[in-house]
Design an enzyme around this catalytic site. Structure first.
Site, PDB file in Angstrom:
ATOM      1  N   LYS A   1     -26.615  33.321  53.030  1.00 40.87           N
ATOM      2  CA  LYS A   1     -26.106  34.519  53.485  1.00 40.87           C
ATOM      3  C   LYS A   1     -25.495  34.907  52.336  1.00 40.87           C
ATOM      4  O   LYS A   1     -25.278  36.361  52.805  1.00 40.87           O
ATOM      5  CB  LYS A   1     -25.045  34.381  54.567  1.00 40.87           C
ATOM      6  CG  LYS A   1     -25.700  34.072  55.934  1.00 40.87           C
ATOM      7  CD  LYS A   1     -26.576  35.522  56.822  1.00 40.87           C
ATOM      8  CE  LYS A   1     -27.603  35.111  57.809  1.00 40.87           C
ATOM      9  NZ  LYS A   1     -28.487  35.979  57.351  1.00 40.87           N
TER      10      LYS A   1
ATOM     11  N   SER B   1     -24.022  38.466  57.954  1.00 38.90           N
ATOM     12  CA  SER B   1     -23.442  37.957  58.623  1.00 38.90           C
ATOM     13  C   SER B   1     -22.453  37.366  57.915  1.00 38.90           C
ATOM     14  O   SER B   1     -22.051  38.235  56.763  1.00 38.90           O
ATOM     15  CB  SER B   1     -23.679  36.580  58.707  1.00 38.90           C
ATOM     16  OG  SER B   1     -22.714  35.771  58.558  1.00 38.90           O
TER      17      SER B   1
ATOM     18  N   TYR C   1     -27.211  28.055  55.543  1.00 34.01           N
ATOM     19  CA  TYR C   1     -26.356  29.067  55.809  1.00 34.01           C
ATOM     20  C   TYR C   1     -25.640  29.553  54.912  1.00 34.01           C
ATOM     21  O   TYR C   1     -25.296  31.309  55.007  1.00 34.01           O
ATOM     22  CB  TYR C   1     -25.729  29.039  57.060  1.00 34.01           C
ATOM     23  CG  TYR C   1     -25.692  30.140  58.031  1.00 34.01           C
ATOM     24  CD1 TYR C   1     -26.848  30.665  58.871  1.00 34.01           C
ATOM     25  CD2 TYR C   1     -24.824  30.893  58.132  1.00 34.01           C
ATOM     26  CE1 TYR C   1     -26.363  31.966  59.156  1.00 34.01           C
ATOM     27  CE2 TYR C   1     -24.119  32.273  59.256  1.00 34.01           C
ATOM     28  CZ  TYR C   1     -25.538  32.477  59.465  1.00 34.01           C
ATOM     29  OH  TYR C   1     -25.222  33.790  60.158  1.00 34.01           O
TER      30      TYR C   1
END
Length: 262
Positions: free
Chosen positions: A155, A138, A151
């Site tokens: 990531k 991502s 997140y």
């Protein structure tokens, strides 16, 4: 890295980017696709719909034993794995209030699953002197994920681990790519938008929302060029440069964007 004649494993394969990769790799005439997903029935249905050799299996990527079993069974059946796509990932939509359980689950799916797959598949690749790891990380791993602390952090860790793998094993025939898309029209983004998550709003406002099929096309080109960073959204490279060269200005801009969508 050409897909023609290659044996490929994809996790998180039943939907979103994973299923688009499976369809695109099948079109590239991969020798065999092993599609692993928590939803084994969906993975099996996708496999049955593809031309050529494909099998769907149920697997929880947070279980090292299950990932090792997928690798072992693939090697037993096809004798090699040319490309392992660690694609499974989750968002949390949570900020500082995220519970320890949410942090642990996000860490397990977004980071530890990459560790588990590398542990399982690298010995056979190193024995052969060749192999490819594709990690879906991502753009949040290069920039941030507004409104989703777990997140953003996991990531970044996923990108860092992919870099470490490339540095450690690149001279031994192991190639590594980190796929870092921004907005992609998948259930993950659409569910976030429906729930009104600020992170999903920022992602949708930050650039084009691409189809998963477009991302898969970019992956095929990125693998062919053996690029470490595969960026379906070219503007991410520019944002990444701004973040590195004028961090204070970049942070101010991100705060302004966040505030405008709150």
């Amino acid at each position: 890295m050409r897909l023609d004649g290659k044996v490929v494993v994809i996790t998180g394969a039943a939907g979103g980017i994973g299923s688009a990769l499976a369809r695109r790799f099948a079109a590239e005439k991969a020798a065999a696709l092993v599609l692993a997903d928590l939803d084994g029935d969906a993975a099996a249905a996708l496999a049955a719909s593809l031309p050529g050799e494909a099998v769907g299996v149920e697997a929880d990527v947070t279980s090292e034993e299950q990932i090792a079993e997928v690798v072992s069974e693939t090697l037993e059946r096809y004798e090699r794995i040319d490309l392992f796509c660690a694609n499974a990932g989750i968002t949390s939509g949570a900020a500082l209030e995220a519970s320890d359980e949410v942090w642990a689950r996000t860490w397990a799916v977004n980071v530890l699953s990459h560790v588990y797959s590398a542990r399982a598949v690298l010995p056979s690749m190193l024995d052969r002197g060749s192999g490819y790891l594709l990690h879906t990380c991502s753009a949040a791993g290069l920039l941030t994920a507004v409104g989703d602390a777990p997140y953003a952090v996991t990531k970044h860790a996923a990108v860092s681990f992919a870099e470490w793998l490339s540095i450690t094993y690149g001279s031994r025939g192991i190639r590594v790519s980190a796929l870092c898309p921004q907005g992609v029209d998948t259930p993950m983004l659409q569910e976030g938008l429906k729930a009104g998550h600020i992170g999903a709003k920022v992602t949708a406002a930050g650039g084009a929302v691409l189809s998963a099929e477009h991302v898969a096309e970019t992956v095929v080109a990125g693998l062919d060029a053996e690029k470490f960073l595969i960026l379906p959204h070219p503007e991410v490279a520019r944002y990444y440069l701004h973040r590195a060269t004028d961090t204070d200005r970049w942070l101010a801009g991100m705060r302004t964007l966040r505030d405008s969508l709150s």
